[in-house]
Write a protein that holds these residues in place. Sequence first.
Motif, PDB file in Angstrom:
ATOM      1  N   VAL A 213       0.725 -11.950   8.891  1.00  0.00           N
ATOM      2  CA  VAL A 213       0.551 -11.608   7.827  1.00  0.00           C
ATOM      3  C   VAL A 213       1.669 -12.606   6.506  1.00  0.00           C
ATOM      4  O   VAL A 213       1.186 -12.373   5.258  1.00  0.00           O
ATOM      5  CB  VAL A 213       0.941  -9.620   8.066  1.00  0.00           C
ATOM      6  CG1 VAL A 213       2.018  -9.271   6.783  1.00  0.00           C
ATOM      7  CG2 VAL A 213       0.346  -9.268   8.806  1.00  0.00           C
TER       8      VAL A 213
ATOM      9  N   PHE B  26       4.193  -4.416   0.190  1.00  0.00           N
ATOM     10  CA  PHE B  26       3.953  -5.525   1.093  1.00  0.00           C
ATOM     11  C   PHE B  26       5.035  -6.154   1.784  1.00  0.00           C
ATOM     12  O   PHE B  26       4.955  -6.299   3.465  1.00  0.00           O
ATOM     13  CB  PHE B  26       2.571  -6.512   0.484  1.00  0.00           C
ATOM     14  CG  PHE B  26       1.400  -6.380   0.386  1.00  0.00           C
ATOM     15  CD1 PHE B  26       0.991  -4.434   0.628  1.00  0.00           C
ATOM     16  CD2 PHE B  26       0.863  -6.801  -0.302  1.00  0.00           C
ATOM     17  CE1 PHE B  26      -0.221  -4.389   0.561  1.00  0.00           C
ATOM     18  CE2 PHE B  26      -1.143  -6.746  -0.534  1.00  0.00           C
ATOM     19  CZ  PHE B  26      -1.211  -5.580  -0.029  1.00  0.00           C
TER      20      PHE B  26
ATOM     21  N   SER C 149       6.662  -3.068   3.603  1.00  0.00           N
ATOM     22  CA  SER C 149       6.103  -3.877   4.864  1.00  0.00           C
ATOM     23  C   SER C 149       5.787  -4.206   5.807  1.00  0.00           C
ATOM     24  O   SER C 149       6.752  -4.176   7.386  1.00  0.00           O
ATOM     25  CB  SER C 149       4.226  -3.028   4.281  1.00  0.00           C
ATOM     26  OG  SER C 149       4.604  -1.935   3.406  1.00  0.00           O
ATOM     27  N   ILE C 150       6.049  -5.368   6.050  1.00  0.00           N
ATOM     28  CA  ILE C 150       6.002  -6.826   6.125  1.00  0.00           C
ATOM     29  C   ILE C 150       7.794  -6.171   7.645  1.00  0.00           C
ATOM     30  O   ILE C 150       7.739  -6.565   8.718  1.00  0.00           O
ATOM     31  CB  ILE C 150       5.821  -8.359   6.275  1.00  0.00           C
ATOM     32  CG1 ILE C 150       4.204  -7.708   5.330  1.00  0.00           C
ATOM     33  CG2 ILE C 150       6.550  -9.122   6.559  1.00  0.00           C
ATOM     34  CD1 ILE C 150       3.955  -8.909   4.781  1.00  0.00           C
TER      35      ILE C 150
ATOM     36  N   LEU D 123       2.689  -3.871  -5.337  1.00  0.00           N
ATOM     37  CA  LEU D 123       1.978  -3.932  -4.287  1.00  0.00           C
ATOM     38  C   LEU D 123       2.834  -5.366  -3.612  1.00  0.00           C
ATOM     39  O   LEU D 123       2.934  -5.380  -2.486  1.00  0.00           O
ATOM     40  CB  LEU D 123       0.558  -3.947  -3.928  1.00  0.00           C
ATOM     41  CG  LEU D 123       0.525  -2.970  -3.901  1.00  0.00           C
ATOM     42  CD1 LEU D 123      -1.661  -2.555  -4.392  1.00  0.00           C
ATOM     43  CD2 LEU D 123       0.717  -1.747  -3.133  1.00  0.00           C
ATOM     44  N   ILE D 124       2.807  -6.517  -4.458  1.00  0.00           N
ATOM     45  CA  ILE D 124       2.453  -7.694  -3.541  1.00  0.00           C
ATOM     46  C   ILE D 124       3.781  -8.300  -3.442  1.00  0.00           C
ATOM     47  O   ILE D 124       4.835  -8.810  -2.451  1.00  0.00           O
ATOM     48  CB  ILE D 124       1.306  -9.060  -4.751  1.00  0.00           C
ATOM     49  CG1 ILE D 124      -0.244  -8.454  -4.284  1.00  0.00           C
ATOM     50  CG2 ILE D 124       2.209 -10.319  -3.841  1.00  0.00           C
ATOM     51  CD1 ILE D 124      -1.190  -9.150  -5.588  1.00  0.00           C
TER      52      ILE D 124
ATOM     53  N   GLU E 107       0.675 -13.428   3.128  1.00  0.00           N
ATOM     54  CA  GLU E 107       1.628 -12.511   2.079  1.00  0.00           C
ATOM     55  C   GLU E 107       2.498 -13.567   1.157  1.00  0.00           C
ATOM     56  O   GLU E 107       2.449 -13.481  -0.469  1.00  0.00           O
ATOM     57  CB  GLU E 107       2.746 -11.498   2.555  1.00  0.00           C
ATOM     58  CG  GLU E 107       3.898 -11.648   1.540  1.00  0.00           C
ATOM     59  CD  GLU E 107       3.460 -10.559  -0.042  1.00  0.00           C
ATOM     60  OE1 GLU E 107       4.047 -10.003  -0.890  1.00  0.00           O
ATOM     61  OE2 GLU E 107       2.634  -9.867   0.391  1.00  0.00           O
TER      62      GLU E 107
END
Length: 127
Positions: free
Chosen positions: A64, A94, A97-98, A89-90, A68
Motif C-alpha cells: 500500500v 490515503f 489511512s495508511i 484523497l491522494i 501510494e
Amino acid sequence: MKTLKKINKIALLTTLVLFLTVYLGLLAQIPLGIIQVISAIYLTIKMYHKLGYAKRHLCNYWIVTITELILVYWLFCNFQETYDAIKLLIMLVFPMSIAIYFYIIMKKIVEEYNHEINIQNNRSYEP
C-alpha cells in the motif's frame, strides 16, 4: 519495541491534532511518514520471520505504501490539472489511512512480541 510504539503514537496523534488546521497537518505528515517508514523497516527486519501476523500485515503495508508513492508521483508528473477531490484523497486521506493502519498493526506486533517474550521467560523459569 515499546519506545517505538510510543514514538509512533505521539507522531500520529500530533498529526491528527494538527489537521485542525489543514496546512499544519499536511506538514506534520512528513515527519510522521519518515518515522513510520523507519519503524516499518525495523519491524520488517526484526519481526518478519518471527511472527505470522507481522509477515502478512507488513507485506500489506509495504504494498500500500509503495502504491501510494507511485500514485503521488504519477499525479504530479502526469495530471497537474486534476480535480481537487482527487488530490485531497491522494495527499490527505490515503496517507492518513495508511498511517492509522500501520499504527494498528505495529501495536498488535508489539503485543504479540511481548507475549512471545513472556512465554519464553516462563519456560526458562520452570524447574
